[in-house]
Design an enzyme around this catalytic site. Sequence first.
Site, PDB file in Angstrom:
ATOM      1  N   SER A 122       7.558   4.462  -0.849  1.00 57.12           N
ATOM      2  CA  SER A 122       6.574   4.867   0.166  1.00 57.12           C
ATOM      3  C   SER A 122       7.269   5.531   1.343  1.00 57.12           C
ATOM      4  O   SER A 122       6.660   6.308   2.076  1.00 57.12           O
ATOM      5  CB  SER A 122       5.791   3.649   0.663  1.00 57.12           C
ATOM      6  OG  SER A 122       5.213   2.963  -0.427  1.00 57.12           O
ATOM      7  N   LYS A 128      13.256  -1.732  -8.491  1.00 55.97           N
ATOM      8  CA  LYS A 128      13.679  -0.864  -7.374  1.00 55.97           C
ATOM      9  C   LYS A 128      14.222  -1.703  -6.221  1.00 55.97           C
ATOM     10  O   LYS A 128      15.206  -1.339  -5.584  1.00 55.97           O
ATOM     11  CB  LYS A 128      12.471  -0.034  -6.942  1.00 55.97           C
ATOM     12  CG  LYS A 128      12.396   0.337  -5.497  1.00 55.97           C
ATOM     13  CD  LYS A 128      12.953   1.709  -5.281  1.00 55.97           C
ATOM     14  CE  LYS A 128      13.214   2.057  -3.839  1.00 55.97           C
ATOM     15  NZ  LYS A 128      12.291   1.570  -2.864  1.00 55.97           N
ATOM     16  N   HIS A 147       4.381   1.942  -7.957  1.00 57.28           N
ATOM     17  CA  HIS A 147       3.428   0.831  -7.871  1.00 57.28           C
ATOM     18  C   HIS A 147       2.472   0.866  -9.080  1.00 57.28           C
ATOM     19  O   HIS A 147       2.141  -0.171  -9.646  1.00 57.28           O
ATOM     20  CB  HIS A 147       2.567   0.943  -6.614  1.00 57.28           C
ATOM     21  CG  HIS A 147       3.333   0.900  -5.319  1.00 57.28           C
ATOM     22  ND1 HIS A 147       3.446   1.980  -4.495  1.00 57.28           N
ATOM     23  CD2 HIS A 147       3.995  -0.108  -4.712  1.00 57.28           C
ATOM     24  CE1 HIS A 147       4.149   1.644  -3.412  1.00 57.28           C
ATOM     25  NE2 HIS A 147       4.498   0.380  -3.522  1.00 57.28           N
ATOM     26  N   GLY A 178       0.825  -1.204   0.000  1.00 57.81           N
ATOM     27  CA  GLY A 178       0.000   0.000   0.000  1.00 57.81           C
ATOM     28  C   GLY A 178       0.858   1.252   0.000  1.00 57.81           C
ATOM     29  O   GLY A 178       2.016   1.214  -0.398  1.00 57.81           O
TER      30      GLY A 178
HETATM   31  P1  AMP Z   1       6.301  -2.089  -1.577  1.00 58.79           P
HETATM   32  O1  AMP Z   1       4.912  -1.584  -1.434  1.00 58.79           O
HETATM   33  O2  AMP Z   1       7.353  -1.083  -1.242  1.00 58.79           O
HETATM   34  O3  AMP Z   1       6.526  -3.435  -0.939  1.00 58.79           O
HETATM   35  O4  AMP Z   1       6.518  -2.342  -3.127  1.00 58.79           O
HETATM   36  C1  AMP Z   1       5.635  -3.155  -3.850  1.00 58.79           C
HETATM   37  C2  AMP Z   1       6.209  -3.392  -5.217  1.00 58.79           C
HETATM   38  O5  AMP Z   1       6.387  -2.157  -5.875  1.00 58.79           O
HETATM   39  C3  AMP Z   1       7.588  -4.067  -5.171  1.00 58.79           C
HETATM   40  O6  AMP Z   1       7.661  -5.022  -6.218  1.00 58.79           O
HETATM   41  C4  AMP Z   1       8.515  -2.914  -5.405  1.00 58.79           C
HETATM   42  O7  AMP Z   1       9.742  -3.293  -5.996  1.00 58.79           O
HETATM   43  C5  AMP Z   1       7.706  -2.071  -6.366  1.00 58.79           C
HETATM   44  N1  AMP Z   1       8.166  -0.678  -6.352  1.00 58.79           N
HETATM   45  C6  AMP Z   1       8.318   0.125  -5.274  1.00 58.79           C
HETATM   46  N2  AMP Z   1       8.817   1.320  -5.643  1.00 58.79           N
HETATM   47  C7  AMP Z   1       8.995   1.265  -6.991  1.00 58.79           C
HETATM   48  C8  AMP Z   1       9.494   2.180  -7.974  1.00 58.79           C
HETATM   49  N3  AMP Z   1       9.923   3.406  -7.648  1.00 58.79           N
HETATM   50  N4  AMP Z   1       9.521   1.770  -9.259  1.00 58.79           N
HETATM   51  C9  AMP Z   1       9.110   0.527  -9.605  1.00 58.79           C
HETATM   52  N5  AMP Z   1       8.622  -0.374  -8.730  1.00 58.79           N
HETATM   53  C10 AMP Z   1       8.572  -0.023  -7.448  1.00 58.79           C
END
Ligand code: AMP
Length: 283
Positions: free
Chosen positions: A191, A154, A41, A35
């Site tokens: 986030s 990322k 995302h 989230g």
């Molecule tokens: P998180 O909510 O931080 O666990 O991220 C969920 C997914 O979004 C994971 O696969 C992350 O690698 C991806 N993600 C987070 N930030 C980025 C970004 N800046 N660019 C691309 N994917 C991202």
Amino acid sequence: MARRPRISRTVPALRRALAPWRDAGDRIALVPTMGALHDGHLALVKLARKKAERVVVSVFVNPAQFAPHEDFATYPRTFDRDLGLLQKLDVDMVWAPGVPDMYPEGFSTAVAPKGPALVGLEDKFRPHFFGGVATVVSKLLIQTGPDFAIFGQKDYQQLQVITRMAADLDITAKIIGAPTVREKDGLAMSSRNVYLSAEERQTAPTLNRVLRDVASKINAGRPVGASVKQGLAIIERAGFKVDYLEARHAQTLEPIASKKAGPIRLLVAAKLGKTRLIDNIGV
Ligand code: AMP
């Protein structure tokens, strides 16, 4: 205006909702998230939308991947806003289990990844992290049974760990890595960027600038070790406390001494004040 996504909060409800889609032959793409959604995302969701007839986005802040001293309690939670963003992208389903649904009483099983999960990068500084990620992602993949699962580059080590895990556990979902989405000044969207003070926010893009600078030095034929060392000094001078800045083999994540030894990925993790930032680029 697209319809509001359905929301499932328990595994049986999720299975009931997915069954007719699967019966109809629709392909399903899963985008796991915690989230607090941002454009990074949303890029994964847009890619999912292109790949499959049905898109499921999971929203679950996974306690198993936070150490006691980390920010599980204060991690940003913006569910209503997230829903609005996902509705605009025509997402079919939001899978938002509670912690007791994911880890019911008596829960006693964990996935313990090795290989790319034990190379002395994130694992060195967050030893509990990939076990928590691998366990929750394998559960998400089993619960949803998607044709595709989309992750961001990322979190590059995480992407390698999950790719390896899916292959090792005969999980049929195709794991897809999507490029990092950045702010205009190069800062990788995260986030956790909301934790940065105004002054830290000005300094934060140094990480990406240095990565690009080190990559271009290596591409110009300068030695890998010395280029990384110079980059490290610049990041430290900017006020970061660096966990690592390393050149690694892009697939195995093992140390690599020169471009001849294989494709190189530069990876960095550093703290600015209380906020820990990570980034990586290919050389
Ligand atoms: P998180 O909510 O931080 O666990 O991220 C969920 C997914 O979004 C994971 O696969 C992350 O690698 C991806 N993600 C987070 N930030 C980025 C970004 N800046 N660019 C691309 N994917 C991202």
